[in-house]
Design a protein around this motif. Structure first.
Motif, PDB file in Angstrom:
ATOM      1  N   THR A  96      45.743  35.374  30.295  1.00  0.00           N
ATOM      2  CA  THR A  96      45.687  36.265  31.445  1.00  0.00           C
ATOM      3  C   THR A  96      47.052  36.342  32.110  1.00  0.00           C
ATOM      4  O   THR A  96      47.885  35.431  31.973  1.00  0.00           O
ATOM      5  N   SER A 129      47.912  44.772  35.914  1.00  0.00           N
ATOM      6  CA  SER A 129      47.611  44.539  34.504  1.00  0.00           C
ATOM      7  C   SER A 129      48.914  44.242  33.771  1.00  0.00           C
ATOM      8  O   SER A 129      50.010  44.346  34.343  1.00  0.00           O
ATOM      9  N   TYR A 182      43.364  31.465  30.569  1.00  0.00           N
ATOM     10  CA  TYR A 182      42.548  31.764  31.746  1.00  0.00           C
ATOM     11  C   TYR A 182      41.895  30.528  32.367  1.00  0.00           C
ATOM     12  O   TYR A 182      41.977  30.337  33.588  1.00  0.00           O
ATOM     13  N   GLY A 219      44.037  41.744  35.977  1.00  0.00           N
ATOM     14  CA  GLY A 219      43.748  42.441  34.731  1.00  0.00           C
ATOM     15  C   GLY A 219      42.748  41.722  33.839  1.00  0.00           C
ATOM     16  O   GLY A 219      42.197  40.679  34.184  1.00  0.00           O
ATOM     17  N   ASP A 220      42.521  42.319  32.679  1.00  0.00           N
ATOM     18  CA  ASP A 220      41.596  41.751  31.697  1.00  0.00           C
ATOM     19  C   ASP A 220      42.286  40.643  30.899  1.00  0.00           C
ATOM     20  O   ASP A 220      43.514  40.565  30.864  1.00  0.00           O
ATOM     21  N   ARG A 221      41.500  39.839  30.218  1.00  0.00           N
ATOM     22  CA  ARG A 221      42.070  38.836  29.325  1.00  0.00           C
ATOM     23  C   ARG A 221      42.791  39.549  28.180  1.00  0.00           C
ATOM     24  O   ARG A 221      42.346  40.585  27.686  1.00  0.00           O
TER      25      ARG A 221
END
Length: 258
Positions: free
Chosen positions: A124, A136, A193, A211-213
């Protein structure tokens, strides 16, 4: 004469039995002394998986490898070192096993054999709490990104540096990397993460994830490729048993509350 002969015979038998008993004890002691102790490489700057509290090593990985060893009846000795030095130490036959939040990758599979995965992780992006512009990985263009040497986060950053147009700076341990971003010397960092989430929950680092992984990393326990296959089987059997009897979930809950 007969009485004297009998006493002599009894004395000889007593000495013989005592000698046998003494040898048995000596052999048992030698067997115990010569029992194989597997050296396990760990990185104790990697909470919640591995860290030192006082004189005691703690964390998911520490509890897990101790539980596996107990379940499968083998002995281990923890050997702390920088993460980047663990696989080279295995190649130099200084370590038998590695458990260090190590992601299973194709590159690493060329030199080590992994156990079945024991944790689903993922990378992440991390920035300071007051950062309003980075939402992101796409927002890192032209920025300085801190990573930890030898990790999948470092590899991701280096592999994508040109495309993302980022400058990558590397550190030997996670705390130094966290501090670099907190101090404003780097704009962001890339970290596993669960590691950064735990660090933020334990102490106000002034950081947040955004943001997303970035991937779907899984952690595995490693032995040198082609070596210690019997041990690897024991590790896999131990992991299976711990998951079956609930000990694995107990360990995870201790550190992540999941």
């Amino acid at each position: 004469m007969k009485k004297l002969g009998l006493l002599s015979l009894l004395l000889i038998l007593t000495i013989f039995i005592s000698a046998c008993g003494s040898n048995d004890g000596k052999n048992a002691g030698e067997e115990k002394k010569n029992e194989k102790v597997y050296k396990v490489g760990v990185d104790t700057t990697y909470p919640p998986f591995e860290f030192k509290e006082g004189n005691e090593y703690k964390g998911i990985d520490i509890d897990l490898i101790n539980a596996v060893a107990k379940d499968q009846n083998f002995k281990i000795k923890l050997t702390p070192m920088d993460f980047g030095g663990i696989i080279p130490a295995m190649q130099a036959n200084q370590l038998d096993v590695a458990i260090a939040g190590m992601s299973i990758t194709e590159d690493r599979k060329k030199v080590v054999d992994f156990s079945t995965p024991y944790f689903d992780a993922g990378l992440t992006v991390v920035v300071t709490k007051d950062n309003k512009t980075t939402k992101s990985v796409a927002d890192l263009k032209g920025k300085t990104v801190a990573v930890k040497k030898g990790t999948t986060g470092a590899k991701y950053a280096q592999d994508n540096a040109s495309e993302l147009k980022i400058k990558v700076v590397q550190f030997n341990d996670s705390p130094a990397m966290f501090q670099e971003v907190s101090n404003g010397n780097a704009d962001a960092l890339i970290e596993d993460y669960p590691v950064i989430s735990y660090a933020i929950a334990q102490k106000d680092l002034g950081l947040k994830t955004v943001g997303d992984r970035l991937n779907g990393d899984q952690y595995g326990i490693a032995v040198l490729k082609g070596e210690n296959q019997d041990l690897l089987k024991k590790i896999n059997d131990g992991l299976a048993n711990l998951k079956k009897d609930g000990k694995y979930d107990e360990i995870i809950k201790t550190y992540l509350g999941e």
